[in-house]
Scaffold this active site. Structure first.
Site, short mmCIF file in Angstrom:
data_model
loop_
_atom_site.label_atom_id
_atom_site.label_comp_id
_atom_site.label_asym_id
_atom_site.label_seq_id
_atom_site.Cartn_x
_atom_site.Cartn_y
_atom_site.Cartn_z
CE LYS A 181 -43.27 2.11 -52.17
NZ LYS A 181 -42.77 2.39 -53.36
N GLY A 233 -47.36 -7.53 -54.52
CA GLY A 233 -46.22 -7.45 -54.98
C GLY A 233 -45.36 -8.79 -55.05
CB SER A 234 -41.82 -9.73 -55.26
OG SER A 234 -41.15 -8.94 -54.45
CB THR A 235 -43.36 -14.44 -53.14
OG1 THR A 235 -44.65 -14.77 -53.95
CG2 THR A 235 -43.20 -15.52 -52.00
CD GLU A 236 -36.42 -10.92 -52.94
OE1 GLU A 236 -36.83 -10.82 -54.43
OE2 GLU A 236 -35.46 -10.43 -52.98
N GLY A 238 -43.20 -9.78 -50.04
CA GLY A 238 -44.21 -10.19 -49.01
C GLY A 238 -43.82 -10.85 -48.02
CD GLU A 255 -52.47 -10.29 -55.81
OE1 GLU A 255 -51.70 -11.00 -56.32
OE2 GLU A 255 -52.84 -9.06 -56.23
CB CYS A 289 -49.82 -11.40 -59.49
SG CYS A 289 -51.49 -10.82 -59.53
P1 NDP Z 1 -41.81 -5.65 -55.51
O1 NDP Z 1 -42.44 -6.66 -54.43
O2 NDP Z 1 -40.35 -5.22 -54.85
O3 NDP Z 1 -42.49 -4.19 -55.23
C1 NDP Z 1 -43.91 -3.97 -54.87
C2 NDP Z 1 -43.98 -2.91 -54.05
O4 NDP Z 1 -43.36 -2.90 -52.68
C3 NDP Z 1 -43.41 -1.48 -54.66
O5 NDP Z 1 -44.30 -0.59 -54.11
C4 NDP Z 1 -42.00 -1.49 -53.90
O6 NDP Z 1 -41.29 -0.25 -53.92
C5 NDP Z 1 -42.44 -1.89 -52.37
N1 NDP Z 1 -41.56 -2.23 -51.83
C6 NDP Z 1 -40.08 -2.74 -51.89
N2 NDP Z 1 -39.49 -3.19 -51.05
C7 NDP Z 1 -40.18 -3.12 -49.78
C8 NDP Z 1 -40.14 -3.32 -48.42
N3 NDP Z 1 -39.09 -3.89 -47.83
N4 NDP Z 1 -41.15 -2.96 -47.72
C9 NDP Z 1 -42.30 -2.49 -48.30
N5 NDP Z 1 -42.42 -2.10 -49.41
C10 NDP Z 1 -41.39 -2.45 -50.27
O7 NDP Z 1 -41.84 -5.90 -56.61
P2 NDP Z 1 -40.70 -5.23 -57.87
O8 NDP Z 1 -41.19 -4.30 -58.43
O9 NDP Z 1 -39.50 -5.04 -57.26
O10 NDP Z 1 -40.72 -6.37 -58.87
C11 NDP Z 1 -39.83 -7.66 -58.57
C12 NDP Z 1 -40.33 -8.85 -58.75
O11 NDP Z 1 -41.57 -9.10 -58.07
C13 NDP Z 1 -40.81 -8.97 -60.28
O12 NDP Z 1 -39.96 -9.16 -61.42
C14 NDP Z 1 -42.02 -9.94 -60.53
O13 NDP Z 1 -41.64 -11.07 -60.56
C15 NDP Z 1 -42.51 -9.75 -58.94
N6 NDP Z 1 -43.88 -8.88 -58.95
C16 NDP Z 1 -45.12 -9.68 -58.77
C17 NDP Z 1 -46.15 -8.75 -58.64
C18 NDP Z 1 -47.32 -9.54 -58.37
O14 NDP Z 1 -48.56 -8.86 -58.32
N7 NDP Z 1 -47.55 -10.89 -58.05
C19 NDP Z 1 -46.18 -7.29 -58.60
C20 NDP Z 1 -44.82 -6.87 -59.07
C21 NDP Z 1 -43.67 -7.70 -58.97
P3 NDP Z 1 -40.48 0.03 -55.45
O15 NDP Z 1 -41.54 0.07 -56.49
O16 NDP Z 1 -39.94 1.44 -54.92
O17 NDP Z 1 -39.40 -1.11 -55.22
#
Ligand code: NDP
Length: 475
Positions: A181, A233-236, A238, A255, A289
């Site tokens: 995804k 993606g985000s730690t939250e 994660g 990651e 990141c």
């Molecule tokens: P997210 O962690 O929300 O997104 C990463 C991926 O996970 C996207 O494909 C997202 O879909 C998907 N996702 C969201 N919620 C869920 C869930 N509950 N279960 C499974 N998959 C999910 O990052 P955001 O894009 O919302 O960014 C938010 C913050 O995260 C940023 O401001 C930044 O600080 C941080 N971030 C950090 C990254 C890193 O590599 N360290 C990368 C991206 C963001 P969708 O795109 O539809 O939300």
């Protein structure tokens, strides 16, 4: 203030053919999604690029079933045969490099210079690299190891095609099949990749792409027939995923975020260090990141380094991502821009001094100027929270021990940078820094042969190199 003016040098959009709407890629075919389609926009202009299908949990189920069906034959193929497909994919990526770079810049907002010279070449390099391993797993120490099965992979928007490559190339090399995804704001290059899979005659079901928002990601992660979950993606999010996977026998790699220290000692070559600082935090608008978002500079050279940095930042060009002269492109989304703004405002209200070079921001689209905060204390939120934007927080130190202490004073641990002439100091520091990657006299350098991953809240598991194979094998 620019030193001199450049004539615009826009890359042509004609090399990409964006369709008005896109479906899901399941079992080798493009199919409608059952959810309400969403639009993806160009963050530099806010113009709509395309409508994209939303996969519901039923659609995800179809994709997982297709991946399961394909798994038997794919995992039984001799490694050398799987390698042929991966080599073919890598070569097609090279052939279509210009198209992919333009598409990535349109959908993400990153400068064409970066998508053309960094993202897309690294994408091809990952497929070449893992193609090379597909028939040599035994030589990598994984003789007899079995692939895990169906991998559910969820990726972010900052390096859309590169994160896809990091996930798909090792998974396929080891004999797994995948359901991936992409992020909601950047689905287009993943869908172009689906087309590349067809062009490479990859057997149907080996790669499936399901688009949608977080709910679609949650359906991929939560599907009972997924054997491996890989998330960036985000730690939250994660944390949410770690909870969803806990108690199942799914293997998991995460990651996540970072707040990396880029540490400049007084004996460092200042001009080189300044280039490294700029590359560390302003590359990809700071949507990285492992960005060097905390500059730790030795007190004795603070003023000199800051003056050189301000001078250098005044020469950066912000604007049209498709212009080959552009250094800083658009922020990926309105949400991310709001987050960067609010964290920066918080930094100011906490007492740090904010500085940006004078630069005109375009009227349309999402933009944020390169920003430097000085007078930052470790307790400030801008020294602790991941801003994920072009914002640098500057702190000082006096001794190497203090630099280590401050660098490690974060819940994250993805990367760090050291700038010094002294090799022994580099080794001393690298030993003590709790970071997955430590760069010395450089920053943000990536290579498929080099493992990447975090300590602490930056996640677990490694991607890239031999370690990246282990994450997709039952060892
Ligand atoms: P997210 O962690 O929300 O997104 C990463 C991926 O996970 C996207 O494909 C997202 O879909 C998907 N996702 C969201 N919620 C869920 C869930 N509950 N279960 C499974 N998959 C999910 O990052 P955001 O894009 O919302 O960014 C938010 C913050 O995260 C940023 O401001 C930044 O600080 C941080 N971030 C950090 C990254 C890193 O590599 N360290 C990368 C991206 C963001 P969708 O795109 O539809 O939300």
């Amino acid at each position: 203030m620019a030193i001199f003016e450049y004539a615009p040098a826009p890359e042509s959009r004609d090399v990409v053919d964006i369709k008005p709407s896109y479906g899901l890629f399941i079992d080798g075919e493009f199919a409608d999604g059952s959810g309400t389609p969403f639009k993806t926009i160009n963050p530099a202009t806010e113009e709509k690029l395309a409508e994209v299908a939303t996969a519901t949990s039923d659609d995800v189920d179809r994709a997982v079933r297709a991946a399961r069906k394909a798994f038997g034959a794919w995992s039984e193929l001799p490694g050398a045969e799987r390698a042929k497909y991966l080599f073919r994919i890598a070569r097609i990526i090279q052939e279509r490099a210009r198209e992919l770079a333009v598409l990535e810049s349109l959908d993400n907002g990153k400068p064409i210079r970066e998508s053309r010279d960094v993202d897309v070449p690294l994408v091809a390099a990952h497929f070449f690299y893992y193609a090379g391993w597909a028939d040599k797993l035994a030589y990598a120490g994984f003789g007899g190891a079995r692939p895990l099965g169906v991998a559910g992979q969820v990726i972010p928007w900052n390096f859309p095609l590169l994160m896809l490559a990091w996930k798909i190339a090792p998974a396929l090399a080891c004999g797994n099949t995948v359901v991936l995804k992409p992020a909601e704001t950047t689905p287009l290059t993943a869908l172009a990749f689906a087309d590349i899979c067809r062009q490479a005659d990859l057997p149907p079901g080996v790669v499936n792409i399901v688009t949608g928002a977080g709910e679609t990601g949650a359906a991929v992660v939560g599907h009972p027939d997924v054997n491996k979950v890989a998330f960036t993606g985000s730690t939250e999010v994660g944390r949410v995923i770690a909870r969803a996977v806990a108690g199942t026998d799914k293997k998991l790699t995460l990651e996540l975020g970072g707040k990396a220290a880029n540490i400049v000692f007084e004996d460092a070559a200042v001009d080189q260090a300044v280039e490294g600082i700029v590359n560390g935090i302003f590359f990809n608008q700071g949507h990285v990141c492992c960005a060097g978002s905390r500059l730790l500079v030795q007190e004795s050279v603070h003023d000199e380094v800051l003056e050189a940095l301000r001078r250098r930042l005044s020469t950066l060009r912000l604007g049209d991502p498709l212009d080959k002269n552009t250094d800083i492109g658009a922020i990926n989304s309105a949400e991310q821009l709001a987050k960067i703004r609010s964290l920066s405002d918080l930094g100011e209200s906490e007492g740090a001094q904010r500085w940006s070079p004078s630069c005109e921001l375009p009227d349309k689209g999402f933009w944020f100027p390169p920003t430097v905060f000085t007078g930052v204390a470790q307790s400030h939120s801008i020294a602790r929270d991941e801003i994920f934007g072009p914002v640098l927080s500057v702190l000082t130190f006096r001794t190497p021990a203090e630099a280590v202490e401050k660098a490690n004073n974060t819940p994250y641990g993805l990367s760090a940078g050291i700038w010094t002439e002294k090799g022994s100091r580099i080794l001393w520091m690298a030993d003590r820094l709790r970071a997955g990657v430590v760069w010395a006299n450089t920053f943000n350098k990536f290579d498929p042969a080099s493992p990447f991953g975090g300590y602490k809240e930056s996640g677990y598991g490694r991607e890239g190199g031999l370690h990246g194979l282990e994450a997709y094998l039952d060892v």
